[in-house]
Motif scaffolding. Sequence first.
Motif, PDB file in Angstrom:
ATOM      1  N   PHE A   5       0.832  -1.201   0.000  1.00 19.80           N
ATOM      2  CA  PHE A   5       0.000   0.000   0.000  1.00 19.80           C
ATOM      3  C   PHE A   5       0.870   1.257   0.000  1.00 19.80           C
ATOM      4  O   PHE A   5       1.927   1.309   0.631  1.00 19.80           O
ATOM      5  N   ASP A   6       0.381   2.274  -0.706  1.00 17.88           N
ATOM      6  CA  ASP A   6       0.981   3.598  -0.687  1.00 17.88           C
ATOM      7  C   ASP A   6       0.315   4.387   0.439  1.00 17.88           C
ATOM      8  O   ASP A   6      -0.917   4.498   0.481  1.00 17.88           O
ATOM      9  N   ILE A   7       1.126   4.927   1.337  1.00 15.63           N
ATOM     10  CA  ILE A   7       0.614   5.505   2.581  1.00 15.63           C
ATOM     11  C   ILE A   7       1.227   6.881   2.805  1.00 15.63           C
ATOM     12  O   ILE A   7       2.387   7.126   2.467  1.00 15.63           O
ATOM     13  N   ALA A   8       0.436   7.767   3.404  1.00 13.71           N
ATOM     14  CA  ALA A   8       0.929   9.082   3.805  1.00 13.71           C
ATOM     15  C   ALA A   8       0.739   9.263   5.307  1.00 13.71           C
ATOM     16  O   ALA A   8      -0.252   8.794   5.875  1.00 13.71           O
ATOM     17  N   VAL A   9       1.688   9.931   5.930  1.00 15.52           N
ATOM     18  CA  VAL A   9       1.594  10.296   7.349  1.00 15.52           C
ATOM     19  C   VAL A   9       1.678  11.803   7.423  1.00 15.52           C
ATOM     20  O   VAL A   9       2.693  12.404   7.059  1.00 15.52           O
ATOM     21  N   ILE A  10       0.606  12.437   7.889  1.00 11.33           N
ATOM     22  CA  ILE A  10       0.555  13.889   8.037  1.00 11.33           C
ATOM     23  C   ILE A  10       0.880  14.249   9.479  1.00 11.33           C
ATOM     24  O   ILE A  10       0.305  13.686  10.413  1.00 11.33           O
ATOM     25  N   GLY A  11       1.794  15.192   9.651  1.00 10.36           N
ATOM     26  CA  GLY A  11       2.287  15.507  10.988  1.00 10.36           C
ATOM     27  C   GLY A  11       3.446  14.603  11.351  1.00 10.36           C
ATOM     28  O   GLY A  11       3.631  14.239  12.521  1.00 10.36           O
ATOM     29  N   ALA A  12       4.246  14.246  10.341  1.00 13.22           N
ATOM     30  CA  ALA A  12       5.298  13.251  10.522  1.00 13.22           C
ATOM     31  C   ALA A  12       6.430  13.711  11.414  1.00 13.22           C
ATOM     32  O   ALA A  12       7.219  12.887  11.884  1.00 13.22           O
ATOM     33  N   THR A  13       6.553  15.015  11.672  1.00 12.19           N
ATOM     34  CA  THR A  13       7.643  15.512  12.515  1.00 12.19           C
ATOM     35  C   THR A  13       7.230  15.680  13.974  1.00 12.19           C
ATOM     36  O   THR A  13       8.058  16.040  14.807  1.00 12.19           O
ATOM     37  N   LEU A  36       5.824  11.307   3.770  1.00 15.08           N
ATOM     38  CA  LEU A  36       5.805  12.032   5.035  1.00 15.08           C
ATOM     39  C   LEU A  36       5.495  13.494   4.756  1.00 15.08           C
ATOM     40  O   LEU A  36       6.167  14.144   3.948  1.00 15.08           O
ATOM     41  N   LEU A  37       4.466  14.012   5.441  1.00 16.37           N
ATOM     42  CA  LEU A  37       3.952  15.342   5.143  1.00 16.37           C
ATOM     43  C   LEU A  37       3.838  16.174   6.410  1.00 16.37           C
ATOM     44  O   LEU A  37       3.630  15.646   7.511  1.00 16.37           O
ATOM     45  N   ALA A  38       3.952  17.485   6.242  1.00 12.28           N
ATOM     46  CA  ALA A  38       3.801  18.414   7.367  1.00 12.28           C
ATOM     47  C   ALA A  38       3.545  19.799   6.809  1.00 12.28           C
ATOM     48  O   ALA A  38       3.529  20.017   5.594  1.00 12.28           O
ATOM     49  N   GLY A  39       3.305  20.747   7.721  1.00 11.49           N
ATOM     50  CA  GLY A  39       3.121  22.133   7.319  1.00 11.49           C
ATOM     51  C   GLY A  39       4.423  22.745   6.834  1.00 11.49           C
ATOM     52  O   GLY A  39       5.501  22.153   6.937  1.00 11.49           O
ATOM     53  N   SER A  40       4.324  23.954   6.341  1.00  8.96           N
ATOM     54  CA  SER A  40       5.487  24.618   5.753  1.00  8.96           C
ATOM     55  C   SER A  40       6.625  24.795   6.756  1.00  8.96           C
ATOM     56  O   SER A  40       7.797  24.775   6.386  1.00  8.96           O
ATOM     57  N   ALA A  41       6.291  24.968   8.034  1.00  7.71           N
ATOM     58  CA  ALA A  41       7.340  25.188   9.037  1.00  7.71           C
ATOM     59  C   ALA A  41       8.207  23.952   9.244  1.00  7.71           C
ATOM     60  O   ALA A  41       9.376  24.064   9.634  1.00  7.71           O
ATOM     61  N   SER A  42       7.651  22.761   8.997  1.00  2.02           N
ATOM     62  CA  SER A  42       8.397  21.516   9.219  1.00  2.02           C
ATOM     63  C   SER A  42       8.837  20.841   7.934  1.00  2.02           C
ATOM     64  O   SER A  42       9.642  19.901   7.982  1.00  2.02           O
ATOM     65  N   ALA A  43       8.297  21.259   6.801  1.00  2.90           N
ATOM     66  CA  ALA A  43       8.696  20.668   5.527  1.00  2.90           C
ATOM     67  C   ALA A  43      10.191  20.853   5.304  1.00  2.90           C
ATOM     68  O   ALA A  43      10.755  21.895   5.634  1.00  2.90           O
ATOM     69  N   GLY A  44      10.819  19.824   4.775  1.00  5.88           N
ATOM     70  CA  GLY A  44      12.262  19.856   4.564  1.00  5.88           C
ATOM     71  C   GLY A  44      13.041  19.111   5.626  1.00  5.88           C
ATOM     72  O   GLY A  44      14.210  18.766   5.412  1.00  5.88           O
ATOM     73  N   GLN A  45      12.429  18.850   6.771  1.00  7.72           N
ATOM     74  CA  GLN A  45      13.082  18.047   7.799  1.00  7.72           C
ATOM     75  C   GLN A  45      13.126  16.587   7.344  1.00  7.72           C
ATOM     76  O   GLN A  45      12.487  16.194   6.371  1.00  7.72           O
ATOM     77  N   SER A  46      13.881  15.780   8.068  1.00  5.52           N
ATOM     78  CA  SER A  46      13.999  14.361   7.742  1.00  5.52           C
ATOM     79  C   SER A  46      13.577  13.513   8.926  1.00  5.52           C
ATOM     80  O   SER A  46      13.771  13.896  10.083  1.00  5.52           O
ATOM     81  N   VAL A  47      12.996  12.344   8.623  1.00  5.99           N
ATOM     82  CA  VAL A  47      12.582  11.379   9.643  1.00  5.99           C
ATOM     83  C   VAL A  47      13.206  10.031   9.285  1.00  5.99           C
ATOM     84  O   VAL A  47      13.111   9.590   8.135  1.00  5.99           O
ATOM     85  N   VAL A  56      10.614  15.190   4.585  1.00  4.87           N
ATOM     86  CA  VAL A  56       9.217  15.557   4.833  1.00  4.87           C
ATOM     87  C   VAL A  56       8.798  16.616   3.804  1.00  4.87           C
ATOM     88  O   VAL A  56       9.470  17.645   3.645  1.00  4.87           O
ATOM     89  N   ARG A  57       7.699  16.333   3.121  1.00  2.20           N
ATOM     90  CA  ARG A  57       7.201  17.241   2.084  1.00  2.20           C
ATOM     91  C   ARG A  57       6.089  18.129   2.632  1.00  2.20           C
ATOM     92  O   ARG A  57       5.476  17.836   3.660  1.00  2.20           O
ATOM     93  N   GLU A  58       5.790  19.179   1.889  1.00  5.20           N
ATOM     94  CA  GLU A  58       4.753  20.114   2.337  1.00  5.20           C
ATOM     95  C   GLU A  58       3.373  19.569   2.012  1.00  5.20           C
ATOM     96  O   GLU A  58       3.084  19.168   0.875  1.00  5.20           O
ATOM     97  N   LEU A  59       2.513  19.561   2.997  1.00  5.35           N
ATOM     98  CA  LEU A  59       1.169  19.004   2.860  1.00  5.35           C
ATOM     99  C   LEU A  59       0.361  19.723   1.792  1.00  5.35           C
ATOM    100  O   LEU A  59      -0.371  19.088   1.021  1.00  5.35           O
ATOM    101  N   ALA A  60       0.456  21.027   1.734  1.00  5.06           N
ATOM    102  CA  ALA A  60      -0.396  21.805   0.829  1.00  5.06           C
ATOM    103  C   ALA A  60      -0.203  21.419  -0.631  1.00  5.06           C
ATOM    104  O   ALA A  60      -1.116  21.590  -1.450  1.00  5.06           O
ATOM    105  N   ASP A  61       0.951  20.872  -0.981  1.00  4.88           N
ATOM    106  CA  ASP A  61       1.247  20.532  -2.369  1.00  4.88           C
ATOM    107  C   ASP A  61       0.979  19.072  -2.698  1.00  4.88           C
ATOM    108  O   ASP A  61       1.214  18.639  -3.836  1.00  4.88           O
TER     109      ASP A  61
END
Length: 337
Positions: A5-13, A36-47, A56-61
């Motif tokens: 399955f292809d899965i997304a986790v929002i709030g991954a950070t 792995l998705l999050a808001g703009s403030a956390s996008a770009g971090q790694s998990v 971690v990618r930006e949720l809005a996109d």
Amino acid sequence: MSKLFDIAVIGATGTVGETLVQLLEERAFPLASLHLLAGSASAGQSVPFKGKNLRVRELADFDFAKVQLVFFCAGASVTQAYAAKAQGAGCTVIDLSGALPLQQAPRLVPEANAELLAGLQAPFLLSSPQPLVVALALVLAPLRAALALQKINVMAAQAVSSQGREGVAELARQTTELLNMRPLESRVFDRQIAFNLLAQVGGLEEEGGHALLERQLAEELKQVLALPELRVAATCVQAPVFFGDSLAVSLQAAETVDLAQVARLLEAQGGIELVEAGDYPSVVGDAVGQDEVYVGRLRTGLDDPAELNLWIASDNVRKGSALNAVQIGELLIKHYL
């Protein structure tokens, strides 16, 4: 070969999101891809995941058509903004924020009410209840029929991690300031939490004096246990503990409680660790970091043999939040997706 399955986790950070990603790896969740998705403030971090650092990618996109299952581990506002969009794209949604009404997104604890899924259709819109309810439901599910439960009184001491990383950081900062004899400033809680107990968690209802969290606990517990007439009295307090919730529970049964039978039922229930008589569990040293809910201090009432009292210790982030959500996902992919 099992389906992947292809899965997304929002709030991954966040605290819960990171733990959920960790559990997906530990439990060998059947993943084709993980977003792995999050808001703009956390996008770009790694998990970290399977020896790699996932960006971690930006949720809005994000295009939800890329995945079949989405875990919402961010706040209520994020769920309210994106859950319908995800479900509209054909995704099954598992929400951990409690933002959606019970009727829209039923609460599910696989050990307690897995049969709920038989009456629903994909794509599913489900909620993992608040961690206190997960712990309570797991313990009460095997007892509800044998005791013919009439009423539940619960006093829940919540860890500051219920407020996310900010709550953990606040307790650490206040503790450091007090131990170093520096002036203390409360930023997350309405007063000092270090070395203190706060008799209210979150906002209050407009009438009656109950916290919104206490009302939510009662409503979610009744739905998960399928006991709409059950009477629930709840008091939630904020405790100066980083991780792990502790609950003092009093149950009113229809008849005299057989403690030996209660012990047998709890021992037979998966996901519970029953502590032997004369001992008791605590969050530190027992529950934190574990997948089980710990139960101890079984005893009848001082004056009422139809009353059962017990103590529960549970990891609010791991078992109460992330693991319950992952177990919902496992149940869905095994039987329904």
